[in-house]
Design an enzyme around this catalytic site. Structure first.
Site, PDB file in Angstrom:
ATOM      1  N   LEU A  96      63.693  38.742 -25.033  1.00  0.00           N
ATOM      2  CA  LEU A  96      64.942  38.492 -25.354  1.00  0.00           C
ATOM      3  C   LEU A  96      64.999  37.485 -26.479  1.00  0.00           C
ATOM      4  CD1 LEU A  96      66.762  37.686 -21.943  1.00  0.00           C
ATOM      5  CD2 LEU A  96      67.243  39.531 -23.483  1.00  0.00           C
ATOM      6  N   GLY A 143      66.356  41.396 -28.984  1.00  0.00           N
ATOM      7  CA  GLY A 143      66.827  41.674 -27.430  1.00  0.00           C
ATOM      8  C   GLY A 143      68.083  40.891 -27.291  1.00  0.00           C
ATOM      9  N   ALA A 144      68.198  39.657 -27.544  1.00  0.00           N
ATOM     10  CA  ALA A 144      69.585  39.073 -27.391  1.00  0.00           C
ATOM     11  C   ALA A 144      70.793  40.107 -28.092  1.00  0.00           C
ATOM     12  CB  ALA A 144      69.553  37.758 -27.747  1.00  0.00           C
ATOM     13  N   LYS A 197      56.292  49.137 -33.263  1.00  0.00           N
ATOM     14  CA  LYS A 197      55.455  50.019 -33.977  1.00  0.00           C
ATOM     15  C   LYS A 197      53.964  49.849 -33.897  1.00  0.00           C
ATOM     16  CE  LYS A 197      54.815  46.810 -37.535  1.00  0.00           C
ATOM     17  NZ  LYS A 197      55.836  45.791 -37.359  1.00  0.00           N
ATOM     18  N   ILE A 212      67.648  52.466 -40.345  1.00  0.00           N
ATOM     19  CA  ILE A 212      67.514  53.804 -41.119  1.00  0.00           C
ATOM     20  C   ILE A 212      67.178  55.008 -40.215  1.00  0.00           C
ATOM     21  CG2 ILE A 212      66.354  54.966 -43.015  1.00  0.00           C
ATOM     22  CD1 ILE A 212      65.600  51.980 -43.997  1.00  0.00           C
ATOM     23  N   LYS A 255      53.539  52.194 -39.962  1.00  0.00           N
ATOM     24  CA  LYS A 255      54.684  52.880 -39.833  1.00  0.00           C
ATOM     25  C   LYS A 255      54.498  54.478 -40.547  1.00  0.00           C
ATOM     26  CE  LYS A 255      57.480  48.694 -40.276  1.00  0.00           C
ATOM     27  NZ  LYS A 255      57.739  47.554 -41.494  1.00  0.00           N
TER      28      LYS A 255
END
Lengths: 441, 441
Positions: free
Chosen positions: A12, A16-17, A107, A138, A207
């Site tokens: 969180l 997360g929040a 990732k 994106i 990535k």
């Protein structure tokens, strides 16, 4: 009423929040779009006491990520802890083994253990969605996994790290040094206290490995990526690039070659007129060259809580709607192994910046050594900064080294390296030559 | 082996023929990606005899689109005939009524009858995919329908017509007139013999209506779009825009306002530094502003056989994989009606170009009339082209009208119209004032 999708979230932090907030705020829209309600039923984080500005009443606080991953009342496990190891990895494995859909923004984990997780997902017929892992909101994962399903891809390249692009943009626009821009980026929160992972290209490499797998059907493999960061770039390089019609960007490039899929991350000169050259500051962009199709370029924020949460919620919505592609677009059994890009065989144009000792004939010596390696020169610029001129208009002798800048036509990297070694043996230059690869459209 | 997806294609123009080729060439990749083979089993077109360079042996030649749409041996009906009427419309309706998945590139049909078709698709639990209808291979439909499922969208705008962008690019870069550029576009095949549909903005309006529906949950409605084309744009406007830091683009803009969703198509001044301003020639681009998220921009070819076929095959692959969202992202029953944008209430900045009769005080008169309507001026430029100067350095009187260019701060469109009417009544200007709306980032 159709049964709601019951979501459990581990982690969180800011993302997360924000995911919890968006699911609550968008309750009706999500329900309409997905044909069923989406509900957060369980959460966990390191500290339960921490103030987050969230109303978590009515949501179960689980004792660990693993507890959510194995909770029979959770349909979709959302992992927003980060890190390639414990507890994120084991929790995702447990969720997939239990047949639960998994959504993650991790990732590092996908780049390092994606193959194992994809096998598990396939075996248990579970979704594994990770749109937020590359380029935040994106939609590049969806575009490669679904949108270009029928298109042979020749090349995919992009600006995948906002920190590096921010630094290069400031260096170019204000003529500042790398160190000054890095310090600013750290002050503004665009760079970590230890910036190595970003500026040395490793974030981009992770990535890129994910995108290459989706684009080319290769086994995701961070170690197959050749990596070079941006520490060596100087304001002089950016000025010279500008004069020659280029900009310098840290690109991740994966390209189909006769020798297989080449994956590489390095500072790259791109024509100023290209779409990718227009991408400034912390913005990310990915260009995809499909067989016979003009490039498709996707541009947007590559980080930030709202943009990342947008991608996570879209992944959750796909689970709710039953939209599912296998994790890397093709079954794991069909993914091909790929080796590390042999950069000495890389073919392309090169930018070379050498510091010539100011003897007459240095440029001629350099040109001769390049010619010996069959390297053709597209342009050569020799600058004589602040050199005094005598009464007859002739340049005065100077012991200050003078930069010589060359752009080569396409050639093999090992030829460039051999030519530069010969030039260094000739003792006509000072210091180490700067070499930047050129990526044309 | 899982049963193949049996595809029937109506229409074998350049796109249809390319779809047949791609499905054959990509047979193994598609099968791996979809988990089942994709096979073209039936085709039809106006002429069976026409040379297309296709091997159609083993593929049934159907006697009509309707015959394919109702063929029990076809699972997925692909409509590439075009046109909003017969035979495309009835064939798609028949296919949906038979519970078949439908893939189409037909923007006119979706813009005009999308709602009816979406209802049919929902009723019969059938897919209706139309990625190729807007921006060819740019995955904008998928991005709005699935990728941003959890994101509140504030504005979507784009360059959706390559013909207009080609003409504006040439006019700007070469200082040519609209008519000359249009003639060139026709010669190069970028514009139709009757260019009205493109240059008067109707093609953009149809595409915008589709995007607005997906972005905002409105009922797709071409007639709700305010439309203005590019015929009135002059090289002088483009030069003035350049001086002021802008470019002129034909944009489709759909934006959430306090009064509802405003959909409009018109020449627009955009800051040269914006992503959308970099899009040149026949390229298309769409920018999406989501709540709290930096804009996402998708760029690529908006037409062409390979790019369009790529989108059609991706839609077919989604059908093969069982990936399906309802046609407009939300059930038809939940889509909201929207009225025509009341442009007189549009709020924004304006570019005004007036031809002042060269009396002293014309600029002051114009400024006074704008002030009466509470319109603030950001900049004003008065040009005196080739005006002779007398021996004392004073400007000679001239009867040639002189352009006065003004940029206003944000104001309501009806205020601008009222001010210009007053200026016309004052008889200090010649001809009709040019008004171009400004869209800031």
């Amino acid at each position: 009423m159709v049964a709601p999708l019951r979501v459990g979230i581990a982690g969180l932090g800011t993302v997360g929040a924000e995911v919890v907030r968006v699911i609550e705020r968008q309750e009706r829209t999500l329900s309409a779009r997905c044909g069923r309600p989406v509900r957060v039923v369980a959460v966990t984080a390191r500290s339960k006491a921490k103030k987050r500005g969230l109303d978590l009443s009515g949501i179960k606080w689980a004792k660990s990520p693993l507890a959510i991953a194995t909770d029979p009342e959770v349909d979709c496990f959302v992992e927003l802890i980060g890190g390639a190891g414990d507890p994120a990895g084991p929790a995702i494995e447990a969720a997939l083994a239990a047949g639960k859909a998994v959504v993650t923004a991790n990732k590092a984990l996908i780049a390092k253990h994606g193959l194992k997780l994809a096998s598990l997902a396939e075996k248990h017929n579970a979704a594994l969605n990770y749109e937020a892992a590359v380029g935040a909101a994106i939609p590049v994962i969806k575009t490669l996994r679904e949108g270009l399903a029928g298109t042979d891809i020749d090349r995919i390249y992009g600006i995948l790290n906002g920190t590096c692009n921010y630094i290069l943009t400031r260096m170019e626009q204000e003529g500042l040094s790398f160190d000054d821009c890095l310090a600013d980026a750290q002050r503004l929160g665009y760079a970590e206290a230890d910036p190595t992972f970003d500026i040395d290209g490793h974030d981009t490499a992770q990535k890129l490995a994910i995108l290459a797998s989706l684009a080319f059907g290769t086994k995701v493999s961070e170690s197959s990526v050749y990596v070079e960061g941006i520490r060596s770039i100087t304001p002089e390089d950016l000025r010279a690039a500008d004069d020659l019609g280029y900009r310098v960007k840290l690109l991740g490039v994966a390209v189909r070659t006769a020798k297989g899929i080449e994956q590489r991350v390095h500072p790259t000169m791109v024509p100023k007129t290209s779409s990718i050259a227009q991408v400034m500051g912390v913005t990310n962009a990915v260009s995809i060259d499909g067989d016979g199709i003009p490039p498709i370029t996707l541009v947007g924020a590559g980080a930030g809580a709202a943009a990342t949460a947008s991608a996570v919620v879209a992944d959750i919505a796909d689970v709710a709607r039953g939209i599912r592609a296998v994790p890397f677009g093709r079954p794991v059994a069909g993914l091909k192994a790929t080796g590390k890009a042999p950069m000495q065989r890389h073919e392309g144009g090169y930018y070379l910046r050498l510091l010539a000792r100011d003897h007459a004939g240095t440029a001629a010596t350099i040109a001769k050594r390049l010619a010996e390696q069959d390297i053709s020169i597209e342009s050569i610029v020799q600058r004589h900064p602040n050199r005094s001129v005598d009464a007859n208009g002739k340049a005065a002798k100077s012991s200050v080294p003078v930069p010589v800048i060359l752009i080569t036509y396409a050639t093999a990297e090992d030829a460039v390296r051999r030519a530069l070694q010969a030039v260094q043996r000739d003792k006509v230059i000072s210091g180490r030559p700067q070499v930047i690869r050129i990526e044309k459209n």
